[in-house]
Design a protein around this motif. Sequence first.
Motif, PDB file in Angstrom:
ATOM      1  N   TYR A   1       0.841  -1.209   0.000  1.00 16.93           N
ATOM      2  CA  TYR A   1       0.000   0.000   0.000  1.00 16.93           C
ATOM      3  C   TYR A   1       0.868   1.249   0.000  1.00 16.93           C
ATOM      4  O   TYR A   1       0.370   2.366   0.057  1.00 16.93           O
ATOM      5  CB  TYR A   1      -0.912  -0.031   1.234  1.00 16.93           C
ATOM      6  CG  TYR A   1      -2.040   0.969   1.196  1.00 16.93           C
ATOM      7  CD1 TYR A   1      -2.006   2.114   1.995  1.00 16.93           C
ATOM      8  CD2 TYR A   1      -3.139   0.766   0.359  1.00 16.93           C
ATOM      9  CE1 TYR A   1      -3.040   3.034   1.963  1.00 16.93           C
ATOM     10  CE2 TYR A   1      -4.178   1.685   0.322  1.00 16.93           C
ATOM     11  CZ  TYR A   1      -4.120   2.814   1.127  1.00 16.93           C
ATOM     12  OH  TYR A   1      -5.150   3.724   1.081  1.00 16.93           O
ATOM     13  N   GLY A   2       2.168   1.023  -0.023  1.00 16.35           N
ATOM     14  CA  GLY A   2       3.087   2.167  -0.032  1.00 16.35           C
ATOM     15  C   GLY A   2       3.444   2.646   1.353  1.00 16.35           C
ATOM     16  O   GLY A   2       3.928   3.764   1.530  1.00 16.35           O
ATOM     17  N   LEU A   3       3.182   1.822   2.358  1.00 14.74           N
ATOM     18  CA  LEU A   3       3.478   2.234   3.733  1.00 14.74           C
ATOM     19  C   LEU A   3       4.779   1.625   4.211  1.00 14.74           C
ATOM     20  O   LEU A   3       5.125   0.513   3.821  1.00 14.74           O
ATOM     21  CB  LEU A   3       2.369   1.784   4.676  1.00 14.74           C
ATOM     22  CG  LEU A   3       1.035   2.508   4.609  1.00 14.74           C
ATOM     23  CD1 LEU A   3       0.061   1.889   5.588  1.00 14.74           C
ATOM     24  CD2 LEU A   3       1.195   3.982   4.908  1.00 14.74           C
ATOM     25  N   THR A   4       5.458   2.354   5.084  1.00 19.47           N
ATOM     26  CA  THR A   4       6.622   1.812   5.780  1.00 19.47           C
ATOM     27  C   THR A   4       6.159   1.316   7.139  1.00 19.47           C
ATOM     28  O   THR A   4       5.375   1.991   7.809  1.00 19.47           O
ATOM     29  CB  THR A   4       7.656   2.937   5.996  1.00 19.47           C
ATOM     30  OG1 THR A   4       7.980   3.512   4.764  1.00 19.47           O
ATOM     31  CG2 THR A   4       8.899   2.398   6.666  1.00 19.47           C
ATOM     32  N   VAL A   5       6.647   0.174   7.545  1.00 15.63           N
ATOM     33  CA  VAL A   5       6.325  -0.302   8.892  1.00 15.63           C
ATOM     34  C   VAL A   5       7.320   0.342   9.853  1.00 15.63           C
ATOM     35  O   VAL A   5       8.518   0.069   9.805  1.00 15.63           O
ATOM     36  CB  VAL A   5       6.426  -1.841   8.964  1.00 15.63           C
ATOM     37  CG1 VAL A   5       6.217  -2.326  10.397  1.00 15.63           C
ATOM     38  CG2 VAL A   5       5.378  -2.478   8.057  1.00 15.63           C
ATOM     39  N   ALA A   6       6.810   1.229  10.683  1.00 17.27           N
ATOM     40  CA  ALA A   6       7.684   1.956  11.615  1.00 17.27           C
ATOM     41  C   ALA A   6       8.247   1.020  12.664  1.00 17.27           C
ATOM     42  O   ALA A   6       9.406   1.127  13.055  1.00 17.27           O
ATOM     43  CB  ALA A   6       6.905   3.086  12.265  1.00 17.27           C
ATOM     44  N   ASP A   7       7.426   0.104  13.116  1.00 16.09           N
ATOM     45  CA  ASP A   7       7.918  -0.860  14.091  1.00 16.09           C
ATOM     46  C   ASP A   7       6.882  -1.964  14.252  1.00 16.09           C
ATOM     47  O   ASP A   7       5.716  -1.829  13.859  1.00 16.09           O
ATOM     48  CB  ASP A   7       8.198  -0.190  15.442  1.00 16.09           C
ATOM     49  CG  ASP A   7       9.387  -0.836  16.147  1.00 16.09           C
ATOM     50  OD1 ASP A   7      10.098  -0.145  16.896  1.00 16.09           O
ATOM     51  OD2 ASP A   7       9.600  -2.056  15.937  1.00 16.09           O
ATOM     52  N   VAL A   8       7.340  -3.043  14.839  1.00 15.00           N
ATOM     53  CA  VAL A   8       6.484  -4.203  15.060  1.00 15.00           C
ATOM     54  C   VAL A   8       6.418  -4.472  16.560  1.00 15.00           C
ATOM     55  O   VAL A   8       7.436  -4.404  17.255  1.00 15.00           O
ATOM     56  CB  VAL A   8       7.056  -5.448  14.341  1.00 15.00           C
ATOM     57  CG1 VAL A   8       6.199  -6.672  14.636  1.00 15.00           C
ATOM     58  CG2 VAL A   8       7.149  -5.208  12.858  1.00 15.00           C
ATOM     59  N   MET A   9       5.223  -4.785  16.998  1.00 13.29           N
ATOM     60  CA  MET A   9       5.066  -5.090  18.419  1.00 13.29           C
ATOM     61  C   MET A   9       4.265  -6.368  18.566  1.00 13.29           C
ATOM     62  O   MET A   9       3.357  -6.630  17.782  1.00 13.29           O
ATOM     63  CB  MET A   9       4.316  -3.949  19.095  1.00 13.29           C
ATOM     64  CG  MET A   9       4.214  -4.077  20.593  1.00 13.29           C
ATOM     65  SD  MET A   9       3.385  -2.640  21.272  1.00 13.29           S
ATOM     66  CE  MET A   9       3.664  -2.883  22.995  1.00 13.29           C
ATOM     67  N   VAL A  10       4.615  -7.133  19.564  1.00 12.30           N
ATOM     68  CA  VAL A  10       3.889  -8.378  19.816  1.00 12.30           C
ATOM     69  C   VAL A  10       2.502  -8.032  20.364  1.00 12.30           C
ATOM     70  O   VAL A  10       2.359  -7.215  21.283  1.00 12.30           O
ATOM     71  CB  VAL A  10       4.669  -9.249  20.823  1.00 12.30           C
ATOM     72  CG1 VAL A  10       3.873 -10.479  21.201  1.00 12.30           C
ATOM     73  CG2 VAL A  10       6.005  -9.649  20.234  1.00 12.30           C
ATOM     74  N   SER A  11       1.470  -8.651  19.785  1.00 16.83           N
ATOM     75  CA  SER A  11       0.080  -8.316  20.140  1.00 16.83           C
ATOM     76  C   SER A  11      -0.205  -8.487  21.625  1.00 16.83           C
ATOM     77  O   SER A  11      -0.900  -7.663  22.223  1.00 16.83           O
ATOM     78  CB  SER A  11      -0.891  -9.210  19.357  1.00 16.83           C
ATOM     79  OG  SER A  11      -0.807  -8.941  17.998  1.00 16.83           O
ATOM     80  N   SER A  12       0.335  -9.532  22.216  1.00 17.74           N
ATOM     81  CA  SER A  12       0.037  -9.791  23.630  1.00 17.74           C
ATOM     82  C   SER A  12       0.536  -8.644  24.501  1.00 17.74           C
ATOM     83  O   SER A  12      -0.108  -8.268  25.485  1.00 17.74           O
ATOM     84  CB  SER A  12       0.651 -11.108  24.080  1.00 17.74           C
ATOM     85  OG  SER A  12       2.037 -11.137  23.790  1.00 17.74           O
ATOM     86  N   VAL A  13       1.678  -8.078  24.136  1.00 20.38           N
ATOM     87  CA  VAL A  13       2.246  -6.979  24.926  1.00 20.38           C
ATOM     88  C   VAL A  13       1.363  -5.738  24.773  1.00 20.38           C
ATOM     89  O   VAL A  13       1.086  -5.030  25.743  1.00 20.38           O
ATOM     90  CB  VAL A  13       3.686  -6.695  24.459  1.00 20.38           C
ATOM     91  CG1 VAL A  13       4.250  -5.487  25.168  1.00 20.38           C
ATOM     92  CG2 VAL A  13       4.567  -7.914  24.717  1.00 20.38           C
TER      93      VAL A  13
END
Lengths: 394, 405
Positions: free
Chosen positions: B176-188
């Motif tokens: 979609y042309g987006l950069t993923v700024a960061d990834v976080m674990v859903s549980s956290v």
Amino acid sequence: MQTQLSFDCPEPIFPKVKIVALGGAGGQVLNRIALPIGWTQLWLDTDLRSLNATVNGGESLTLGLKTTAGFSCGGEIDLGRQAAEENKQDLLKAFEGVNLVVILTALAGGCGSGGIVPVVQAAKASGALVVVFAILPFSFEGTRRISIANQAIANLRSESVGIIPLSNAHLLEGSKGKIALDALALADEWVQNFLEIFTQVFLKPAYKTFDWKDLSSLFGEKFGKTIFGFGKGSGPEADDQALMDLLLCPLLHLPGDASRADRLLLWIRFSPDFPFEVLEEIASKVRNQFSATQDLRLAFAVNNDVKASIELMVLGVIDLQTPIQSIKTTMSVSRKVTSVVKPANSSRPDQKEFDFLADALNERGFFGKTPSQLVDGEDLDVPAYIRQKIRLQV
Amino acid sequence: MKSFPCIAAIEIGTAKTVVLVGEVLSKKRLNLIGMSEVPSKGIQKGEVIDFKAASEATHAALEAAEKSAKIHLEKIYLAQTGGHLQGFFHTGTVNVNSSDNIVSQSDIDRAIFEAKQKRLPEDRVYVHHIHNGFSLDDRQLLEPTGVQGQKLTAAYWSVHADTKRLRDTIHLLNGYGLTVADVMVSSVASAKMVTTSAERRSGSLVIDMGAGTTDYALYQDGFIIHTGVLPIGGDHITNDLSLAFRLDRARAELLKCDMGKACWLKEDQNETFWLLRDRSIGDRSFPKKALVAVIEARVKEIFQIIHKRIEPLVDFKQLSAGVVLTGGSALLPRMHMVAENVFGCPVRLGENPSWVRDDLRLPPYSTVLGLLTQALSEGSPFEHTKSTGSQPLWNRLAKMLHLTH
């Protein structure tokens, strides 16, 4: 000259059998049941007061006086184990010369769940075969006690002894409407039945008995689970009734169990008026029901005191390597079913008539095309109620 | 044109994809300016199984969020789940450098660096290092700077993922042309939203039951010491009902939502239900007990598996704040009763804080809200630690996954 022949018949040698109550709950069960002739008793507990209150004949031994000072284990498994190990020599002496030891114990507390393995080891070291009636806790007793009981069963399985778990919760499923005392006494009933039948099968003479070697070879090698069930019928359809009663025996439908056996003993006691072919039919149906095609041993006894009556007992084991199959549905027991013995020249394979649920374990529904989710060897995409063998009341 | 910077967060779940857009007013204040929620496609058990379908649904959600916020998004924070996520506890220990044994920032940086150095197999990549505090000569400390001691240890609970599966999710957004700024674990993410700081300090277990997965996070002394994901969720309950009563998926889902309960009580004794409930010929009536038995078996099993995994780490009786349930599937009535039975400690249904607007206070939104607030807060698990001089997580991820943007 006359030759005198003397016939010195040796005295019949019956196996020595001992019933052991380990812990308070085991003691209470032993106190309530009527012990058949031929059995000796041994009461084991760490709790002096409980022991004094329940001992009712036979020998008793206080376990772990140094470990628990005559008190209970307070639900601590390690204490139970240490207490039993403290008296290992006394236990070896108590089991000397005994051929079969049946142990009654509850596995949610400390003395039973902790002491059971040392007691079993002492019995086996003395050369005895061992069967354990393990009373499991109710679900409302809490997860800790259930977890203790499960761990104790797992420890026991590595000792290769016959284990007959008496799940109170499971036995109670069939007791709706019963008064509380009757429902709670169900475990006693099963133990009583086992002892009476065992006495008949192994301790009384019959037309074709089981040799002590039959029992030794059943429990001799390493095996997994134990199968034990019984049924009886009377009247014109006594054989059908007895088969149905056997198949519906709650001890064959405990959670986690499977109605198949790699080695099976089948005992049939019948009234004198039964035709032989009926016995043959019963044996064939039992063999097919439990898939015991490799090793099925039969024993017969006649009950001259009754008419049109038949009793059945099955005692078997599942070998360790054999994968456990799904539980089978009840068999058709109509007299119209012709003999299931194959004609000698038939090339058709045996039909597995009763594996209606065999495919259920492969049912994954809309997860069918995804990889299996294996946790502790179980595919979690298969419905939980199927894997747990929960019967739906529809 | 907005005068404040904006951040966006996305949760691509099995049942729904939710995007939230917030306007950053200050380090701790955020104004929610856009939101979208669309049914997910091509996702099962929290993982992409049909990239094309998942792409369509995700792009639809992003487009709707942009329209709602009236801005054009460039970067987004991603909540990640899936059975491929695994974690382990690791520490890094260094000797304090200075002659007077006073801990300095460089000692802390070195200890943190050591704690994150454990090598992973080739097909795995770190997604999250969750700080578990410091210890200085066996004394537990939150902030050791300026304290005297000889050996400094930094502890982390590190979560890693399957590279390919993580790449698939990131590609959905790159497409979609987006950069993923960061990834976080859903549980956290969800755990932080539904617990208070007091609960996190005294110890609690947060269980987020979604449609495809059940995520859990264990708090002790204010730190997350364990996380996990079971690839089982509400969809499994639906599947069980579908097979038990021979229903198609949609009807089974309706049955679960309308009539389902997690356990049976005496008052349900004589209740029955119609299977199809549309007066069609062939509809049948069943005792409710059968319906509940199917659901209870599954729900109980989920809790028992989590209990078995967590039991070696904590005594549930000592877990002062007990268990908190969140997620869409936690809304099933009597879920907390089954959990109480299994865990033997108090259980409550989590709710997002009161400062969240009403339509987002329900459990299904705790993950994406948690992600957004974490993206906002400093010293978040996103670990853009200036002091380490290390690259932001995204840059490291991009290099590991050979992504370009």
